[in-house]
Design an enzyme around this catalytic site. Structure first.
Site, short mmCIF file in Angstrom:
data_model
loop_
_atom_site.label_atom_id
_atom_site.label_comp_id
_atom_site.label_asym_id
_atom_site.label_seq_id
_atom_site.Cartn_x
_atom_site.Cartn_y
_atom_site.Cartn_z
N GLN A 255 0.82 -1.20 0.00
CA GLN A 255 0.00 0.00 0.00
C GLN A 255 0.86 1.26 0.00
O GLN A 255 0.51 2.26 -0.62
CB GLN A 255 -0.92 -0.02 1.23
N HIS A 258 1.82 3.23 -3.18
CA HIS A 258 0.83 4.06 -3.87
C HIS A 258 1.28 5.51 -3.96
O HIS A 258 1.17 6.14 -5.02
CB HIS A 258 -0.51 4.03 -3.11
N GLU A 323 -8.92 3.02 6.34
CA GLU A 323 -9.54 2.76 5.04
C GLU A 323 -9.57 1.26 4.75
O GLU A 323 -10.61 0.68 4.45
CB GLU A 323 -8.74 3.49 3.95
N HIS A 324 -8.40 0.62 4.82
CA HIS A 324 -8.30 -0.83 4.68
C HIS A 324 -7.85 -1.38 6.03
O HIS A 324 -6.83 -0.94 6.58
CB HIS A 324 -7.25 -1.22 3.64
N ASP A 357 -8.25 -4.30 -4.21
CA ASP A 357 -7.78 -3.18 -5.02
C ASP A 357 -7.95 -3.47 -6.50
O ASP A 357 -8.22 -2.56 -7.29
CB ASP A 357 -6.31 -2.91 -4.74
N HIS A 416 -51.54 25.43 7.73
CA HIS A 416 -51.38 23.98 7.92
C HIS A 416 -52.68 23.38 8.48
O HIS A 416 -53.13 22.32 8.05
CB HIS A 416 -50.24 23.69 8.90
#
Length: 432
Positions: A255, A258, A323-324, A357, A416
């Site tokens: 990861q 990235h 996130e993961h 992914d 109303h």
């Protein structure tokens, strides 16, 4: 042995602390993005053209990818790459179809004569931002475009940077994009939000991007919907003494490659595993071809923490809301049920983030920077609206009109009260 560093969180000690904060490092770009959005809104294609030349060094008269260009990109795609892309598309489609099958229309009679329900209505037009990145990330268009088509969206617009690899055009085409535009950055978000001479305005914008794309999505939200605000990618692994240091280090570095701002971490109850993982990360960085990126991410945002017990490990993981989130424990399925905050969960050491992914079927567009505490990731449900309705017969009016009229009167809302009472009065007059 590494000296422990006190953590501000109870029961948690750093074996390796991050040197920077991904939150504070999310440098403000509001002013420039606001200027870009205003110019695109006012000047349309001309502003988009100017920004494309300025930021992407691309001189384009026509932004839209033609049918011939689509076919050419497809023809140039490596046959095995195409097979792998279609494999991923098939898996994402199957999972999205299964998810959609759980979103059902509703009709219910809540009181005699009072009928309520909801419809599941696809959004009319969706804009998918497809990042170019340093590599041709063929999974990116799959994750945003395929669920939209499964949901029944009428028109899917894809925008990708002008300098994106040709294979990305092929990926958008295979995923089902109705129209593809060579526009990147904040100008792409503005074009899709407000429309230009070339780009139609959409109802919702989805897809990850850099800080400028993220800020642009934040600023246009309201007139159009957005999926979420996604920061730099994250992976955390919770592990007990059964964890495998080599596997954990490999997944974290996968990861980290990235982006230099990727946040990676191990949360464990076992100090021996923490120390072994630290050594393993350093060893793997010596042979990793993408080490320049991964090492910077690891130094600045990587962390390894040792927790006093399982409860502290769960509490710290839920605070991070990664996130993961991978679970490497003796009974991973049982442990996973104790976790609450995450973007997507990977249960057991065989479930690597890389599979999601790329091709396994769950969506990789996920919440970051703690947003997993209140939302999940992109899914087929993001492309539909649940719109309620009701209808009443006379039995229903007889039950709801009197309390509605009384409540309106007590609130001083005479209009109303009249609207509530009128139907009841007419019913009673007709009955007499």
């Amino acid at each position: 042995m590494t000296e422990p560093v006190t953590s501000p969180f109870p029961g948690v000690t750093y074996v390796k602390a991050p040197e920077r904060s991904s939150v504070s490092d999310n440098a403000p770009v509001e002013t420039l993005v606001a200027e870009i959005i205003a110019n695109v809104r006012a000047h349309g294609d001309k502003a988009v053209r100017d920004y494309s030349a300025k930021f992407d060094k691309a001189e384009l008269e026509v932004f839209e990818v033609t049918a011939e260009e689509r076919e050419a990109a497809l023809a140039e795609l490596n046959p095995q790459t195409r097979k792998d892309t279609e494999f991923a598309i098939g898996n994402v489609r199957k999972f999205a179809e299964a998810q959609l099958a759980t979103i059902l229309p509703l009709e219910v009679e809540t009181l005699p004569g009072v009928h309520m329900g909801h419809r599941v209505i696809p959004i009319e037009r969706v804009g998918c931002y497809v990042p170019g990145g340093r590599y041709p990330l063929l999974s990116a268009p799959i994750m945003t475009i395929v669920p939209a088509k499964v949901a029944g969206v009428d028109q899917v617009i894809a925008c990708l940077p002008p300098n994106a690899h040709k294979a990305m055009i092929a990926g958008c085409h295979l995923s089902g994009a109705d129209r593809i535009f060579r526009i990147g950055g904040a100008q792409a978000i503005a074009a899709m939000a407000y429309g230009t001479e070339s780009v139609p305005a959409v109802n919702k914008i989805v897809g990850p991007g850099n800080a400028f794309v993220n800020e642009a999505k934040r600023q246009v939200f309201g007139p159009v919907g957005i999926d979420q605000l996604a920061g730099p990618s994250e992976i955390f692994i919770v592990a007990d003494a059964s964890g495998d240091a080599e596997m954990i280090a490999t997944d974290m570095l996968a990861q980290a490659e990235h982006d230099i701002r990727t946040r990676v971490g191990l949360i464990t109850t076992d100090r021996a595993l923490a120390e072994a993982t630290l050594r393993e990360v350093e060893a793997q960085l010596e042979t990793l071809s993408t080490a320049n990126t991964a090492r910077e991410a690891w130094i600045n945002y990587g962390e390894i923490t040792v927790c006093d017990d399982e409860a502290a490990m769960i509490a710290y993981s839920d605070l991070i809301a990664a996130e993961h989130l991978q679970v490497h424990t003796v009974d991973a399925k049982a442990f996973a049920k104790k976790l609450r905050n995450y973007g997507s969960l990977f249960i057991g050491e065989l479930a690597s983030v890389v599979y999601s992914d790329k091709c396994s079927g769950t969506n990789h567009t996920l919440p970051t920077m703690g947003a997993g505490a209140y939302t999940g990731g992109l899914w087929v449900g993001a492309y539909v609206k649940i719109a309620t309705h009701q209808w009443l017969d006379e039995r229903g009016v007889a039950q709801v009109a009197p309390p509605a009229a009384r409540q309106s009167a007590s609130e001083g809302l005479e209009g109303h009260r009249r609207a509530a009472q009128l139907r009841l009065d007419r019913m009673q007059a007709k009955a007499n």
